[in-house]
Design a protein around this motif. Structure first.
Motif, PDB file in Angstrom:
ATOM      1  N   HIS A  57       0.813  -1.216   0.000  1.00 31.81           N
ATOM      2  CA  HIS A  57       0.000   0.000   0.000  1.00 31.81           C
ATOM      3  C   HIS A  57       0.851   1.272   0.000  1.00 31.81           C
ATOM      4  O   HIS A  57       0.296   2.369  -0.010  1.00 31.81           O
ATOM      5  CB  HIS A  57      -0.899   0.029   1.243  1.00 31.81           C
ATOM      6  CG  HIS A  57      -2.051  -0.924   1.189  1.00 31.81           C
ATOM      7  ND1 HIS A  57      -3.282  -0.592   0.676  1.00 31.81           N
ATOM      8  CD2 HIS A  57      -2.162  -2.209   1.591  1.00 31.81           C
ATOM      9  CE1 HIS A  57      -4.100  -1.622   0.766  1.00 31.81           C
ATOM     10  NE2 HIS A  57      -3.447  -2.619   1.315  1.00 31.81           N
ATOM     11  N   THR A  62      -6.095   4.386  -2.869  1.00 35.78           N
ATOM     12  CA  THR A  62      -6.893   3.298  -2.331  1.00 35.78           C
ATOM     13  C   THR A  62      -6.997   2.139  -3.308  1.00 35.78           C
ATOM     14  O   THR A  62      -7.188   2.331  -4.498  1.00 35.78           O
ATOM     15  CB  THR A  62      -8.318   3.779  -1.995  1.00 35.78           C
ATOM     16  OG1 THR A  62      -8.884   4.364  -3.171  1.00 35.78           O
ATOM     17  CG2 THR A  62      -8.288   4.797  -0.894  1.00 35.78           C
ATOM     18  N   SER A  68      -9.544  -5.176  -0.344  1.00 40.00           N
ATOM     19  CA  SER A  68      -9.790  -4.840   1.058  1.00 40.00           C
ATOM     20  C   SER A  68     -10.680  -5.879   1.718  1.00 40.00           C
ATOM     21  O   SER A  68     -10.475  -6.262   2.869  1.00 40.00           O
ATOM     22  CB  SER A  68     -10.448  -3.457   1.167  1.00 40.00           C
ATOM     23  OG  SER A  68      -9.546  -2.447   0.800  1.00 40.00           O
ATOM     24  N   MET A  86     -12.651  -1.055   9.486  1.00 40.89           N
ATOM     25  CA  MET A  86     -12.168  -0.217   8.383  1.00 40.89           C
ATOM     26  C   MET A  86     -11.595  -1.047   7.247  1.00 40.89           C
ATOM     27  O   MET A  86     -11.095  -2.146   7.466  1.00 40.89           O
ATOM     28  CB  MET A  86     -11.062   0.713   8.882  1.00 40.89           C
ATOM     29  CG  MET A  86     -11.510   1.764   9.860  1.00 40.89           C
ATOM     30  SD  MET A  86     -10.081   2.757  10.346  1.00 40.89           S
ATOM     31  CE  MET A  86     -10.859   3.834  11.546  1.00 40.89           C
ATOM     32  N   ASN A  89      -6.740  -0.461   3.563  1.00 41.14           N
ATOM     33  CA  ASN A  89      -5.913   0.701   3.235  1.00 41.14           C
ATOM     34  C   ASN A  89      -6.030   1.798   4.293  1.00 41.14           C
ATOM     35  O   ASN A  89      -5.065   2.519   4.565  1.00 41.14           O
ATOM     36  CB  ASN A  89      -6.262   1.242   1.840  1.00 41.14           C
ATOM     37  CG  ASN A  89      -7.724   1.563   1.685  1.00 41.14           C
ATOM     38  OD1 ASN A  89      -8.587   0.782   2.074  1.00 41.14           O
ATOM     39  ND2 ASN A  89      -8.037   2.704   1.107  1.00 41.14           N
ATOM     40  N   HIS A  90      -7.193   1.924   4.922  1.00 37.13           N
ATOM     41  CA  HIS A  90      -7.359   2.910   5.990  1.00 37.13           C
ATOM     42  C   HIS A  90      -6.596   2.472   7.240  1.00 37.13           C
ATOM     43  O   HIS A  90      -6.020   3.308   7.940  1.00 37.13           O
ATOM     44  CB  HIS A  90      -8.844   3.088   6.315  1.00 37.13           C
ATOM     45  CG  HIS A  90      -9.591   3.839   5.258  1.00 37.13           C
ATOM     46  ND1 HIS A  90     -10.740   4.571   5.511  1.00 37.13           N
ATOM     47  CD2 HIS A  90      -9.357   3.983   3.931  1.00 37.13           C
ATOM     48  CE1 HIS A  90     -11.177   5.122   4.392  1.00 37.13           C
ATOM     49  NE2 HIS A  90     -10.360   4.760   3.422  1.00 37.13           N
ATOM     50  N   LYS A  91      -6.611   1.188   7.520  1.00 33.38           N
ATOM     51  CA  LYS A  91      -5.848   0.684   8.665  1.00 33.38           C
ATOM     52  C   LYS A  91      -4.359   0.958   8.487  1.00 33.38           C
ATOM     53  O   LYS A  91      -3.671   1.372   9.429  1.00 33.38           O
ATOM     54  CB  LYS A  91      -6.073  -0.830   8.831  1.00 33.38           C
ATOM     55  CG  LYS A  91      -7.487  -1.221   9.215  1.00 33.38           C
ATOM     56  CD  LYS A  91      -7.584  -2.735   9.343  1.00 33.38           C
ATOM     57  CE  LYS A  91      -9.008  -3.178   9.645  1.00 33.38           C
ATOM     58  NZ  LYS A  91      -9.119  -4.638   9.770  1.00 33.38           N
ATOM     59  N   PHE A  93      -2.964   3.299   6.664  1.00 26.25           N
ATOM     60  CA  PHE A  93      -2.676   4.728   6.803  1.00 26.25           C
ATOM     61  C   PHE A  93      -2.671   5.148   8.267  1.00 26.25           C
ATOM     62  O   PHE A  93      -1.766   5.865   8.709  1.00 26.25           O
ATOM     63  CB  PHE A  93      -3.695   5.573   6.028  1.00 26.25           C
ATOM     64  CG  PHE A  93      -3.460   7.051   6.201  1.00 26.25           C
ATOM     65  CD1 PHE A  93      -2.454   7.683   5.485  1.00 26.25           C
ATOM     66  CD2 PHE A  93      -4.214   7.798   7.094  1.00 26.25           C
ATOM     67  CE1 PHE A  93      -2.211   9.043   5.656  1.00 26.25           C
ATOM     68  CE2 PHE A  93      -3.972   9.149   7.269  1.00 26.25           C
ATOM     69  CZ  PHE A  93      -2.975   9.769   6.542  1.00 26.25           C
ATOM     70  N   LEU A  94      -3.657   4.719   9.033  1.00 29.10           N
ATOM     71  CA  LEU A  94      -3.736   5.117  10.436  1.00 29.10           C
ATOM     72  C   LEU A  94      -2.559   4.573  11.243  1.00 29.10           C
ATOM     73  O   LEU A  94      -2.048   5.244  12.141  1.00 29.10           O
ATOM     74  CB  LEU A  94      -5.058   4.644  11.044  1.00 29.10           C
ATOM     75  CG  LEU A  94      -6.300   5.407  10.589  1.00 29.10           C
ATOM     76  CD1 LEU A  94      -7.555   4.792  11.191  1.00 29.10           C
ATOM     77  CD2 LEU A  94      -6.197   6.881  10.979  1.00 29.10           C
ATOM     78  N   TYR A 167      -2.535   9.408  -3.449  1.00 28.94           N
ATOM     79  CA  TYR A 167      -2.466   8.969  -2.048  1.00 28.94           C
ATOM     80  C   TYR A 167      -2.524  10.172  -1.119  1.00 28.94           C
ATOM     81  O   TYR A 167      -3.320  10.212  -0.175  1.00 28.94           O
ATOM     82  CB  TYR A 167      -1.163   8.193  -1.843  1.00 28.94           C
ATOM     83  CG  TYR A 167      -0.893   7.737  -0.433  1.00 28.94           C
ATOM     84  CD1 TYR A 167      -1.441   6.547   0.055  1.00 28.94           C
ATOM     85  CD2 TYR A 167      -0.069   8.471   0.418  1.00 28.94           C
ATOM     86  CE1 TYR A 167      -1.180   6.116   1.347  1.00 28.94           C
ATOM     87  CE2 TYR A 167       0.198   8.050   1.712  1.00 28.94           C
ATOM     88  CZ  TYR A 167      -0.361   6.869   2.171  1.00 28.94           C
ATOM     89  OH  TYR A 167      -0.096   6.454   3.456  1.00 28.94           O
ATOM     90  N   TYR A 170      -5.864  12.100  -1.238  1.00 33.07           N
ATOM     91  CA  TYR A 170      -6.967  11.326  -0.670  1.00 33.07           C
ATOM     92  C   TYR A 170      -6.981  11.407   0.860  1.00 33.07           C
ATOM     93  O   TYR A 170      -8.030  11.563   1.466  1.00 33.07           O
ATOM     94  CB  TYR A 170      -6.859   9.866  -1.110  1.00 33.07           C
ATOM     95  CG  TYR A 170      -7.971   8.983  -0.566  1.00 33.07           C
ATOM     96  CD1 TYR A 170      -9.204   8.919  -1.203  1.00 33.07           C
ATOM     97  CD2 TYR A 170      -7.777   8.217   0.580  1.00 33.07           C
ATOM     98  CE1 TYR A 170     -10.228   8.116  -0.710  1.00 33.07           C
ATOM     99  CE2 TYR A 170      -8.795   7.407   1.087  1.00 33.07           C
ATOM    100  CZ  TYR A 170     -10.011   7.359   0.441  1.00 33.07           C
ATOM    101  OH  TYR A 170     -11.008   6.578   0.936  1.00 33.07           O
ATOM    102  N   TYR A 171      -5.795  11.300   1.465  1.00 35.84           N
ATOM    103  CA  TYR A 171      -5.722  11.197   2.922  1.00 35.84           C
ATOM    104  C   TYR A 171      -5.531  12.524   3.643  1.00 35.84           C
ATOM    105  O   TYR A 171      -5.601  12.575   4.874  1.00 35.84           O
ATOM    106  CB  TYR A 171      -4.598  10.247   3.324  1.00 35.84           C
ATOM    107  CG  TYR A 171      -4.958   8.796   3.115  1.00 35.84           C
ATOM    108  CD1 TYR A 171      -5.934   8.180   3.894  1.00 35.84           C
ATOM    109  CD2 TYR A 171      -4.338   8.051   2.129  1.00 35.84           C
ATOM    110  CE1 TYR A 171      -6.272   6.854   3.701  1.00 35.84           C
ATOM    111  CE2 TYR A 171      -4.663   6.711   1.923  1.00 35.84           C
ATOM    112  CZ  TYR A 171      -5.629   6.126   2.718  1.00 35.84           C
ATOM    113  OH  TYR A 171      -5.956   4.806   2.514  1.00 35.84           O
TER     114      TYR A 171
END
Length: 213
Positions: A57, A62, A68, A86, A89-91, A93-94, A167, A170-171
């Protein structure tokens, strides 16, 4: 001026602009660590999510819903309120976001890419930089470094920049490469990598002095 710093230095960069090498030179001068892909390893270790997923990733927009969905059938043990629900991809990033903040808490360092400037936007000690260069300079660098033809190098550059921009945009609530969103923007194609590093070092030293007033 002193060759120490109290700042966290973040570097966004166009592909082929030499951002990683410049970051390493700046870190070396100040005697601090430079985190690039090392950020992924730290995030993987802290979160319990396997490192290969972070690499998959890494600075990419995304991924597909199907990917996912498949990955979310696994249990990785990194949990907080709502975290397990989630998309992967969100996991990822976090977990990176959290790792960046933890590394910043450990002291001055250089962080390359991974939206580090956004993660640390509320840190008074953060100095954000964006490094760019004209396409011809980047083509020469990538073609030489990886033994590619000019066309192959250009294709890689365009694809990688598009991925990084998607990327980042988006975030974050900012636009990748937009001068107003960084403290300093440098053209490494015009200046060369060594001079770009020197300019950053001087700018960080001025920034450190300004914090004392």
């Amino acid at each position: 001026m002193s060759n120490t710093t109290s700042s966290i230095i973040t570097i966004g960069r166009e592909y082929g602009s030499g951002g990683r090498q410049i970051g390493q030179e700046v870190a070396k001068y100040f005697g601090i660590k430079c985190y690039d892909k090392e950020l992924l390893e730290r995030a993987a270790n802290d979160s319990g999510i396997c490192k290969e997923l972070f690499e998959h990733h890494d600075e990419k927009p995304t991924n597909s819903f199907l990917y996912s969905l498949v990955m979310d059938t696994y249990s990785f043990g990194y949990s907080s309120a709502g975290f397990n629900d989630m998309p992967m991809n969100h996991k990822i990033f976090l977990a990176q976001f959290d790792a960046i903040k933890k590394l910043a808490e450990e002291g001055p360092c250089v962080m390359v890419g991974r939206c580090a400037d956004y993660a640390l936007s509320d840190w008074p000690d953060c100095f954000s930089i964006f490094i760019h260069a004209d396409m011809d300079a980047r083509i020469r660098r990538i073609a030489s470094k990886y033994g590619k033809s000019d066309k192959e190098a250009k294709d890689i550059i365009i694809k990688t920049d598009k991925s990084r921009a998607s990327y980042y945009n988006y975030y974050t609530n900012k636009k990748w490469g937009s001068a107003k969103d960084y403290n300093l923007c440098i053209d490494s194609g015009k200046l060369g990598l060594d001079n770009a590093a020197k300019i950053i070092i001087n700018a960080v030293q001025v920034f450190d002095e300004s914090k004392k007033k």
